[in-house]
Design a protein around this motif. Structure first.
Motif, PDB file in Angstrom:
ATOM      1  N   LEU A   1       0.777  -1.483   0.035  1.00 31.08           N
ATOM      2  CA  LEU A   1      -0.004  -0.048   0.077  1.00 31.08           C
ATOM      3  C   LEU A   1       0.788   1.311  -0.104  1.00 31.08           C
ATOM      4  O   LEU A   1       0.548   2.362  -0.747  1.00 31.08           O
ATOM      5  N   ILE A   2       1.837   1.309   0.769  1.00 27.07           N
ATOM      6  CA  ILE A   2       2.799   2.356   0.758  1.00 27.07           C
ATOM      7  C   ILE A   2       3.368   2.797  -0.814  1.00 27.07           C
ATOM      8  O   ILE A   2       3.501   3.707  -0.990  1.00 27.07           O
ATOM      9  N   GLY A   3       3.902   1.591  -1.166  1.00 24.30           N
ATOM     10  CA  GLY A   3       4.345   1.432  -2.778  1.00 24.30           C
ATOM     11  C   GLY A   3       3.282   2.026  -3.618  1.00 24.30           C
ATOM     12  O   GLY A   3       3.873   3.113  -4.514  1.00 24.30           O
ATOM     13  N   ILE A   4       2.103   1.825  -3.583  1.00 20.15           N
ATOM     14  CA  ILE A   4       1.075   2.367  -4.312  1.00 20.15           C
ATOM     15  C   ILE A   4       0.863   3.713  -4.278  1.00 20.15           C
ATOM     16  O   ILE A   4       0.743   4.461  -5.166  1.00 20.15           O
ATOM     17  N   ALA A   5       0.862   4.020  -2.941  1.00 18.53           N
ATOM     18  CA  ALA A   5       0.599   5.633  -2.549  1.00 18.53           C
ATOM     19  C   ALA A   5       1.654   6.350  -3.125  1.00 18.53           C
ATOM     20  O   ALA A   5       1.753   7.405  -3.731  1.00 18.53           O
ATOM     21  N   ALA A   6       3.130   5.948  -2.945  1.00 21.02           N
ATOM     22  CA  ALA A   6       4.243   6.374  -3.853  1.00 21.02           C
ATOM     23  C   ALA A   6       4.313   6.571  -5.200  1.00 21.02           C
ATOM     24  O   ALA A   6       4.608   7.727  -5.673  1.00 21.02           O
ATOM     25  N   ILE A   7       3.962   5.653  -5.814  1.00 21.39           N
ATOM     26  CA  ILE A   7       3.535   5.536  -7.228  1.00 21.39           C
ATOM     27  C   ILE A   7       2.569   6.713  -7.467  1.00 21.39           C
ATOM     28  O   ILE A   7       2.607   7.669  -8.265  1.00 21.39           O
ATOM     29  N   GLY A   8       1.455   6.800  -6.808  1.00 20.94           N
ATOM     30  CA  GLY A   8       0.376   7.727  -7.069  1.00 20.94           C
ATOM     31  C   GLY A   8       1.136   9.158  -6.828  1.00 20.94           C
ATOM     32  O   GLY A   8       0.676  10.041  -7.473  1.00 20.94           O
ATOM     33  N   PHE A   9       1.791   9.434  -5.823  1.00 19.75           N
ATOM     34  CA  PHE A   9       2.265  10.621  -5.558  1.00 19.75           C
ATOM     35  C   PHE A   9       3.063  10.989  -6.548  1.00 19.75           C
ATOM     36  O   PHE A   9       3.182  12.354  -6.999  1.00 19.75           O
ATOM     37  N   TYR A  10       4.056  10.302  -6.877  1.00 24.86           N
ATOM     38  CA  TYR A  10       5.009  10.549  -8.100  1.00 24.86           C
ATOM     39  C   TYR A  10       4.163  10.761  -9.373  1.00 24.86           C
ATOM     40  O   TYR A  10       4.641  11.888 -10.115  1.00 24.86           O
ATOM     41  N   LEU A  11       3.280  10.208  -9.798  1.00 17.57           N
ATOM     42  CA  LEU A  11       2.456  10.393 -10.976  1.00 17.57           C
ATOM     43  C   LEU A  11       1.707  11.973 -10.805  1.00 17.57           C
ATOM     44  O   LEU A  11       1.718  12.718 -11.980  1.00 17.57           O
ATOM     45  N   GLU A  12       1.126  12.149  -9.781  1.00 16.75           N
ATOM     46  CA  GLU A  12       0.453  13.368  -9.452  1.00 16.75           C
ATOM     47  C   GLU A  12       1.565  14.726  -9.564  1.00 16.75           C
ATOM     48  O   GLU A  12       1.247  15.645 -10.291  1.00 16.75           O
ATOM     49  N   LEU A  13       2.715  14.384  -8.957  1.00 16.55           N
ATOM     50  CA  LEU A  13       3.655  15.517  -9.035  1.00 16.55           C
ATOM     51  C   LEU A  13       4.266  15.734 -10.560  1.00 16.55           C
ATOM     52  O   LEU A  13       4.287  16.837 -10.866  1.00 16.55           O
ATOM     53  N   LYS A  14       4.457  14.503 -10.996  1.00 11.92           N
ATOM     54  CA  LYS A  14       4.893  14.612 -12.433  1.00 11.92           C
ATOM     55  C   LYS A  14       3.858  15.465 -13.413  1.00 11.92           C
ATOM     56  O   LYS A  14       4.010  16.225 -14.391  1.00 11.92           O
ATOM     57  N   LYS A  15       2.598  14.954 -13.078  1.00  9.04           N
ATOM     58  CA  LYS A  15       1.460  15.776 -13.904  1.00  9.04           C
ATOM     59  C   LYS A  15       1.458  17.175 -13.673  1.00  9.04           C
ATOM     60  O   LYS A  15       1.331  18.228 -14.601  1.00  9.04           O
ATOM     61  N   SER A  16       1.549  17.549 -12.324  1.00  8.95           N
ATOM     62  CA  SER A  16       1.516  19.189 -11.814  1.00  8.95           C
ATOM     63  C   SER A  16       2.803  19.931 -12.618  1.00  8.95           C
ATOM     64  O   SER A  16       2.529  20.746 -12.920  1.00  8.95           O
ATOM     65  N   VAL A  17       3.805  19.294 -12.564  1.00  6.97           N
ATOM     66  CA  VAL A  17       5.134  19.725 -13.151  1.00  6.97           C
ATOM     67  C   VAL A  17       4.755  19.925 -14.733  1.00  6.97           C
ATOM     68  O   VAL A  17       5.248  20.931 -15.160  1.00  6.97           O
TER      69      VAL A  17
END
Length: 137
Positions: free
Chosen positions: A24-40
């Protein structure tokens, strides 16, 4: 023996819970990374070739790339024309008071790019104790 069997099952159960938690922590980290990438990507996306703003009685045009045939107009009336504005440069179109009384919305056009600019009339401060008329008159 039963006590040992319970400890083994408890150990397995703890291992499963730990594995699910890590997943679950891994999935959350991937989701956070994708959101960060999208906002950048949104923030660093394609910039508009020009930016215009109203300052006092003038429209300031900032060129983010080389512009040619830049026109400032209001109500289909040309107010200013610039043959070219170089990348990183600014030009100023000064507005007459009569134009500002007619409209507060202007169009800045360069090639196929059009930007609407709104000039807000500043509200003058009223000294304390001064009667202020109410209504339209």
């Amino acid at each position: 023996m039963t006590d040992e069997k319970q400890k083994t099952e408890l150990t397995r159960f703890s291992s499963v819970i730990l594995a699910v938690g890590v997943l679950l922590i891994g999935i959350a980290a991937i989701g956070f990374y994708l959101e960060l990438k999208k906002s950048v990507e949104r923030g660093g996306g394609i910039q508009e070739p020009l930016w215009a703003r109203c300052v006092e009685n003038a429209i300031v045009i900032t060129a983010r790339e080389d512009l040619s045939d830049v026109v400032v107009s209001a109500k289909d009336k040309e107010l200013c024309r610039f043959d070219s504005i170089g990348k990183g440069s600014e030009e100023v179109c000064y507005l007459d008071g009569s134009v500002l009384n007619e409209t507060r919305v202007f169009v800045v056009e360069a090639g196929n790019v059009k930007k609407a600019v709104v000039c807000y009339q500043p509200v003058k401060p009223v000294p304390l104790g001064t009667p202020v008329p109410v209504g339209g008159g």
